[in-house]
Each structure stands twice: as C-alpha cells, then as structure tokens.
Write an enzyme that holds these catalytic residues in place. Structure first.
Site, PDB file in Angstrom:
ATOM      1  N   HIS A 223      15.559  -0.658   3.725  1.00 47.56           N
ATOM      2  CA  HIS A 223      16.034   0.714   3.531  1.00 47.56           C
ATOM      3  C   HIS A 223      17.442   0.758   2.933  1.00 47.56           C
ATOM      4  O   HIS A 223      17.631   1.411   1.913  1.00 47.56           O
ATOM      5  CB  HIS A 223      15.914   1.594   4.773  1.00 47.56           C
ATOM      6  CG  HIS A 223      16.360   2.963   4.412  1.00 47.56           C
ATOM      7  ND1 HIS A 223      15.563   3.845   3.725  1.00 47.56           N
ATOM      8  CD2 HIS A 223      17.580   3.527   4.478  1.00 47.56           C
ATOM      9  CE1 HIS A 223      16.272   4.912   3.406  1.00 47.56           C
ATOM     10  NE2 HIS A 223      17.484   4.754   3.855  1.00 47.56           N
ATOM     11  N   TYR A 227      19.629   2.387  -0.850  1.00 46.57           N
ATOM     12  CA  TYR A 227      20.943   3.010  -1.059  1.00 46.57           C
ATOM     13  C   TYR A 227      21.870   2.132  -1.885  1.00 46.57           C
ATOM     14  O   TYR A 227      22.762   2.638  -2.563  1.00 46.57           O
ATOM     15  CB  TYR A 227      21.572   3.400   0.284  1.00 46.57           C
ATOM     16  CG  TYR A 227      20.813   4.529   0.942  1.00 46.57           C
ATOM     17  CD1 TYR A 227      20.451   5.655   0.203  1.00 46.57           C
ATOM     18  CD2 TYR A 227      20.427   4.472   2.259  1.00 46.57           C
ATOM     19  CE1 TYR A 227      19.727   6.678   0.770  1.00 46.57           C
ATOM     20  CE2 TYR A 227      19.705   5.494   2.840  1.00 46.57           C
ATOM     21  CZ  TYR A 227      19.351   6.594   2.092  1.00 46.57           C
ATOM     22  OH  TYR A 227      18.631   7.603   2.664  1.00 46.57           O
ATOM     23  N   HIS A 374       6.771   8.718  -4.520  1.00 49.65           N
ATOM     24  CA  HIS A 374       8.126   8.967  -4.002  1.00 49.65           C
ATOM     25  C   HIS A 374       9.146   8.038  -4.651  1.00 49.65           C
ATOM     26  O   HIS A 374      10.178   8.474  -5.149  1.00 49.65           O
ATOM     27  CB  HIS A 374       8.128   8.793  -2.480  1.00 49.65           C
ATOM     28  CG  HIS A 374       9.484   8.625  -1.854  1.00 49.65           C
ATOM     29  ND1 HIS A 374      10.405   9.651  -1.814  1.00 49.65           N
ATOM     30  CD2 HIS A 374      10.076   7.556  -1.253  1.00 49.65           C
ATOM     31  CE1 HIS A 374      11.513   9.210  -1.210  1.00 49.65           C
ATOM     32  NE2 HIS A 374      11.336   7.942  -0.866  1.00 49.65           N
ATOM     33  N   PHE A 375       8.839   6.738  -4.712  1.00 53.86           N
ATOM     34  CA  PHE A 375       9.923   5.878  -5.216  1.00 53.86           C
ATOM     35  C   PHE A 375       9.961   5.809  -6.736  1.00 53.86           C
ATOM     36  O   PHE A 375      10.938   5.329  -7.300  1.00 53.86           O
ATOM     37  CB  PHE A 375       9.960   4.506  -4.524  1.00 53.86           C
ATOM     38  CG  PHE A 375       8.799   3.573  -4.732  1.00 53.86           C
ATOM     39  CD1 PHE A 375       8.616   2.935  -5.940  1.00 53.86           C
ATOM     40  CD2 PHE A 375       7.945   3.293  -3.684  1.00 53.86           C
ATOM     41  CE1 PHE A 375       7.572   2.043  -6.104  1.00 53.86           C
ATOM     42  CE2 PHE A 375       6.902   2.401  -3.842  1.00 53.86           C
ATOM     43  CZ  PHE A 375       6.708   1.772  -5.067  1.00 53.86           C
ATOM     44  N   HIS A 376       8.919   6.348  -7.389  1.00 51.04           N
ATOM     45  CA  HIS A 376       9.084   6.480  -8.835  1.00 51.04           C
ATOM     46  C   HIS A 376       9.926   7.704  -9.184  1.00 51.04           C
ATOM     47  O   HIS A 376      10.486   7.773 -10.278  1.00 51.04           O
ATOM     48  CB  HIS A 376       7.731   6.495  -9.545  1.00 51.04           C
ATOM     49  CG  HIS A 376       7.182   5.100  -9.697  1.00 51.04           C
ATOM     50  ND1 HIS A 376       6.517   4.450  -8.684  1.00 51.04           N
ATOM     51  CD2 HIS A 376       7.269   4.208 -10.724  1.00 51.04           C
ATOM     52  CE1 HIS A 376       6.202   3.222  -9.077  1.00 51.04           C
ATOM     53  NE2 HIS A 376       6.651   3.048 -10.314  1.00 51.04           N
ATOM     54  N   ARG A 439      -2.202   2.862  -1.740  1.00 54.20           N
ATOM     55  CA  ARG A 439      -1.286   2.177  -2.651  1.00 54.20           C
ATOM     56  C   ARG A 439      -1.597   0.685  -2.595  1.00 54.20           C
ATOM     57  O   ARG A 439      -2.443   0.255  -1.815  1.00 54.20           O
ATOM     58  CB  ARG A 439       0.169   2.437  -2.262  1.00 54.20           C
ATOM     59  CG  ARG A 439       0.568   1.843  -0.935  1.00 54.20           C
ATOM     60  CD  ARG A 439       2.006   2.140  -0.545  1.00 54.20           C
ATOM     61  NE  ARG A 439       2.966   1.354  -1.313  1.00 54.20           N
ATOM     62  CZ  ARG A 439       4.187   1.006  -0.865  1.00 54.20           C
ATOM     63  NH1 ARG A 439       4.573   1.378   0.348  1.00 54.20           N
ATOM     64  NH2 ARG A 439       5.012   0.313  -1.610  1.00 54.20           N
ATOM     65  N   ARG A 440      -0.917  -0.111  -3.393  1.00 48.15           N
ATOM     66  CA  ARG A 440      -1.069  -1.564  -3.424  1.00 48.15           C
ATOM     67  C   ARG A 440      -2.540  -1.949  -3.529  1.00 48.15           C
ATOM     68  O   ARG A 440      -3.023  -2.820  -2.819  1.00 48.15           O
ATOM     69  CB  ARG A 440      -0.528  -2.209  -2.148  1.00 48.15           C
ATOM     70  CG  ARG A 440       0.876  -1.831  -1.746  1.00 48.15           C
ATOM     71  CD  ARG A 440       1.288  -2.738  -0.587  1.00 48.15           C
ATOM     72  NE  ARG A 440       2.531  -2.366   0.028  1.00 48.15           N
ATOM     73  CZ  ARG A 440       2.625  -1.638   1.140  1.00 48.15           C
ATOM     74  NH1 ARG A 440       1.543  -1.179   1.750  1.00 48.15           N
ATOM     75  NH2 ARG A 440       3.811  -1.377   1.647  1.00 48.15           N
TER      76      ARG A 440
END
Ligand code: HAS
Ligand code: CU
Length: 549
Positions: A223, A227, A374-376, A439-440
């Site tokens: 996590h 950041y 989300h992370f794209h 996913r994956r």
C-alpha cells in the site's frame, strides 16, 4: 536561488536522464504487453508460440508498476533536489550511479526470468505461486539500489541543512526526502518476505512457506508503494504546476503537512488489501480500515489546495463567477494539460478507492477486474499523465533542448487519446468487475456459463480502450524521443513555484524527523504487532510452491 533560470548541473542531469531512459523503455515494452493482454481477454486473439498469458501479464505489471515508476521517480527526485538544494556533491552523485546500476542490473535479471517463463507470478508474486529464485534476487537488487539512492538524497539534504541552520529546506528537497523515508520504511517489509521466506523457499532450502505472513509483509509494503508513486505526482501538482500556470502556491505549510500525513498514515493500512483473507481478526482489519480513511485526508487537502491555486490565479486575471477561473487556465500548454487531466481522473479514481476500502463493499469487488480498473485510473492515469506532463519540460531541461509547438500539440493530442482510451478500458473494467468478472485471469467463458457471457461486451470495450491506449504510448514515445535527441537546442525552464504572499510562514516542525518517524513507527506497531503474532502462533503447516503456468 528560486529563480527560473536556475539549471540542474549537467552531471546531475545525466544521472536523472539515465533513470528516465530506463523508465520509457519499460513503458514501451510494458505497453506492448498490455496491448496483447486486452486482445487475449477479448476472446478474439490468441498468443502465438505457446506464450502464456500470465508471462505477459507479469511482464506488464513488473515493467509498468515497478520499473517505470521507480526509475522515473528516482530520476525526477535527483533532478528536483539538485535544482532546489544545489548541485550534488561528487560523492552523492557517485552513490546515485551505484543505485542506478544496481536497479538496472536487478531489473535485467528479473526480466530475464520472467521472459523465459520461469516467473509468471504477477507483479505481486503471491505465495504459494513460486518463481525461479533469480526473479526474487533481481527484485532484491532493485530495492537495494533504490535504498542507496535514497541515502544519497538524505546526505544531500543533510548537507543543505548544515549549511543553512535554522532554515526551512526547499520544498522540492523536503518532499523527495519524505518519499524516500516512506519508501525505506515500507520496503523493509518486502525485503523481509523476499530474503527470509521466498528466496530460501525457491532455492529449496525450506519446503514450505507461511502464505499469510508473506502476503502480510507484501501489503505492509504494497500500500505505501502506491503512495510512493503518488507523492511525486503531488510534488509536481503542489510545487511546479502553480509556476507553469503563472500563479503561486496556495500554501507551503499545507503541502508539507499533507506529505507528513502520508508518512504517518500510509503504512499501517495494508490489511485493506487483505479484507477477505482468513486468519486476520476482523477487529484488526477494522482498525486498519479506519487508518485507511485517515490517509484519504491528505489527498482531500491536496484537492482543496489545487482548487485554491487555480481559483486564486484565475481571479487574479479577472475571472468572475463560481467557475470563471477555469477559463483562465493555460489549456494549450501540455505541461499543464496532461497533469490537470490526471487530477480530474483522480476524483472518480479516489472514490473507487473508498469503495475498495469499505469492508462490505470490498466483498463485492475484491479479486474482480474492478480493482484493475481502479489502479488504471490512479496509477496509469493520474500518476502517469502527471509524469508525462513533467517529462515535457524535464527532459528538454536536462538535455538542453526546447519543446517545439508541434510537439506540444502532439502532447495535447496524446493526453486526449489517453483519456479516451482509459475511459473505455477502465469503465469497462469497473462494470465487468461489478458483474463478477475476475481479475488476473486469461479470457475464459467458463464453459459458456450465462454469467460469463455477460462480461464479453465489456471485455471487447476493454480491448478497444487498450488499443487506443497503445496508440497513446506510441505518441508519448515519439515526443520523448524527440525531446531527448532531436528537438532544437535551447534553454528550457525547470519551473519551481513561489508561495503566495498571504500564506503563513512555514514552521520548522515539519522537519522534526524523530517526531514524525516516531509516530509512524508507533502506529505501525499498534496496527501490526498483535495480528502478526497471531499469524505466527497459529500458523498452519505452510504451503509447498506451485507453478500453475
Ligand atoms: Fe488503491 C487496490 C484503496 C489510492 C493503486 N490500489 C489498489 C491496487 C493498486 C492501487 C495498484 O481499500 C491493486 C493492488 C493489487 O494488485 O491487488 N486506493 C485506495 C484508497 C485510496 C487509493 C482508499 N490506489 C490509490 C492510488 C494508487 C492506488 C493513489 C496508485 C497510484 N486500493 C484501495 C483498496 C484496494 C486498492 C482497498 C484493494 C482492493 C482489493 O480488494 O484488492 C485513496 O488514497 C484515494 C484518495 C483520493 C481521493 C481523491 C482526491 C482528488 C484529488 C484531485 C482533485 C482534482 C482537481 C482538479 C483539483 C479522495 C486530489 C479539479 C478540477 C475541476 C475542474 C473539477
Ligand atoms: Cu492500498
């Protein structure tokens, strides 16, 4: 020292550029892998020569999630500390090169084992999936190299402090220092699982691995890792964008405070990636979710600060009405436009993060392609578009060139292409995820199960979006190659913003490292000690390694 003509020393520029070259090579190769993936998942395309989907997916995640980011960030930060705290000493620069080569050699080793199909374990390398030991050893070199570069930056900062007793350090030196402290504390977790668990296990010295411990150590790192990617984008938003638009920073203190809050709150929250994992008491998950919501605050402060900067500037140019200031912003300047679009995407991206972090809602989205969506948005749009926007002045600054009008126009088009591609791809991922698409996972219709058939239109939209994004990658590579090698010679500014007159003076307390690191460590101990002891005391026999590809 803060004037616009201040230049990064040529030798420091070389060090920064070396990192940036590796970053963009990673973008080229990782982007190609991404294109292949969305095509496979559409069901209309198969990989040739028996190449595994998971080999490509691992290449993509490692090159873009780990290599592009880490190299760009460290290169950018070396340039930033050299620009604002003065030219690096020979010793600091030497260690910067040592760090660079360790990271590069480590990357090459890791990439080798992925490409020969010995390490298709994805970028999170979850046990009990087991890669060749070379994969983990390569990653260790990357992390050790980054530590050396971090210490080189700390030494540079310490030298500045010694020469300027009682003064507040330059913002663009303070911020990289915070980011590297954050990185150092969190990467101890991944180093622990790699050195004490994964390497001995993959070499066959031990037969079994404690899966929960290794995942917990990974997310203790994983996590704050996000950041570590985000904070350099925030450096650009806080300390550079105001100068590019011709305005001033809203507040230096607020920027520093948000960075300190990240340092304190971004580590003791890893359980929000493990909310559905058995073996962790719900009370401890609850505590870490509360802390996750705490770490949203500095992002909300950043949103506030950016709005304030834009509005102050617009009004100083005579804007009226609630949103009149929007029209005064320099829309035709790619150095502003790309990061601004990144900010805009961060609004839905951050909202999605809050959904993920909510324990009940996480049950719906966990392990679905929603998370990939989300992370794209967060990493592959907000952060990456900001990095592209920075590359448009940083590269010509470091190579002694200028961006032409034509390249600036291409960069605006690039940003628009990226936005369109990402709207298609990421929205499709979010919707398909809500319908349960995993996913994956390579394309699968699960024997034409009706539920799986519902996902197909979204997977085709994903392929369309991914293809548009690949065009975006080609465009940015054209621009970057031009800026590095072909653009006309000349002087390009490294913009550094000044603080607005009405802002309060920055207090020195933000540089009380003992205090902030102390609080961070205490919170980490509170959040992790008891659940970690539980995991070890109640450990199951452990798992043998699996190679499922
Ligand atoms: Fe996340 C999973 C929660 C932020 C990246 N995240 C991931 C993964 C990645 C990732 C890579 O709680 C997948 C890992 C894997 O492989 O399994 N995430 C959050 C939360 C936030 C958050 C609460 N994530 C990020 C950022 C990332 C990133 C940033 C990369 C850079 N995330 C999660 C959770 C999971 C997760 C769960 C696990 C899911 C699962 O089940 O597996 C927060 O930090 C977000 C806060 C942000 C905001 C937005 C503020 C808006 C701003 C823009 C202002 C705009 C302006 C312009 C000024 C609240 C600052 C406006 C102008 C106008 C004209 C309007
Ligand atoms: Cu997270």
């Amino acid at each position: 020292m803060m004037n616009g003509t201040w230049k990064v020393d040529a030798r420091d520029g070389k060090l920064a550029m070396a990192h940036i070259y590796v970053a963009f090579v990673a973008l080229a190769l990782g982007g190609l892998a991404g294109l292949l993936q969305v095509l496979v998942r559409s069901g209309k395309f198969e990989l040739p020569a028996g190449i595994s989907y998971y080999t490509i997916l691992t290449t993509h995640g490692v090159l873009l999630g780990l290599v592009l980011t880490t190299f760009f960030i460290i290169g950018f930060q070396f340039a930033a500390v050299s620009r604002t705290a003065g030219t690096l000493s020979d010793r600091v620069r030497f260690w910067g090169w040592v760090g660079f080569w360790l990271m590069t050699i480590g990357t090459a080793i890791t990439a080798f084992y992925i490409l020969i199909g010995e390490a298709s374990v994805l970028y999170t390398f979850y046990a009990p999936l087991q890669a060749h030991a070379g994969f983990y050893i390569g990653l260790t070199l990357v992390v050790v190299g980054s530590w050396i570069s971090g210490f080189a930056m700390f030494a540079h900062y310490a030298k500045w402090k010694k020469a300027h007793p009682g003064q507040v350090s330059p913002l663009l030196t303070f911020m990289p220092v915070v980011n590297m402290v954050l990185w150092l504390i969190c990467s101890l977790g991944v180093a622990a699982t790699v050195l004490f668990q994964l390497i001995p296990w993959s070499l066959g010295y031990v037969d079994r691995i404690n899966v929960l411990v290794s995942r917990t150590l990974f997310w203790y790192f994983g996590h704050p890792l996000v950041y570590f990617w985000l904070l350099p984008a925030y450096m650009i938003w806080y300390a550079i964008i105001p100068k590019i638009i011709g305005g001033k920073m809203f507040s230096d203190s607020l920027a520093r405070m948000s960075f300190i809050l990240f340092l304190i709150f971004s580590i003791p929250v890893g359980f929000h990636h493990q909310l559905v994992e058995p073996g962790i008491d719900p009370a401890w998950k609850y505590l870490q979710v509360v802390l996750t919501f705490m770490v949203v605050i500095p992002s909300l402060m950043t949103a506030f600060s950016m709005f304030a900067t834009f509005e102050m500037y617009g009004r100083s140019k005579g804007a009226t009405g609630l949103f009149g200031w929007l029209r005064k912003l320099p829309w035709g300047d790619a150095r502003f436009f790309a990061p601004f679009i990144g900010m805009l995407f961060f609004i839905p991206a951050g909202a999605g993060g809050l959904v993920n972090a909510s324990h009940q809602l996480n049950q719906v989205v966990h392990n679905t392609i929603w998370v990939t969506g989300h992370f794209h948005l967060t990493l592959a749009t907000t952060v990456v578009l900001t990095f592209f926007g920075a590359a448009y002045w940083l590269i010509p600054h470091l190579t002694g060139r200028v961006m032409t009008k034509a390249m600036n126009r291409l960069a605006i088009i690039q940003t628009i292409v990226w936005s369109i591609g990402m709207i298609f791809m990421s929205s499709a991922m979010h919707f398909a995820g809500l319908l349960g698409a995993p996913r994956r996972s390579a394309f699968s219709t699960y024997g034409d199960a009706p539920q799986a058939l519902e996902w197909i239109p979204y997977q085709i939209a994903q392929a369309v979006g991914g293809t548009i994004l690949f065009i975006g990658i080609i465009l940015v590579l054209i621009i970057v190659t031009n800026l590095a090698f072909f653009a006309p010679k000349g002087e390009t500014e490294f913009p550094v913003a000044e603080v607005a007159e009405q802002a309060e003076r920055t207090p020195l307390v933000f540089e009380n490292w003992k205090l902030w690191i102390g609080i961070a460590v205490v919170l980490i101990l509170i959040a992790y000690t008891v659940p970690f002891i539980d995991m070890i005391q109640n450990a199951p026999p452990g798992s043998k390694g699996f190679k499922l590809w």
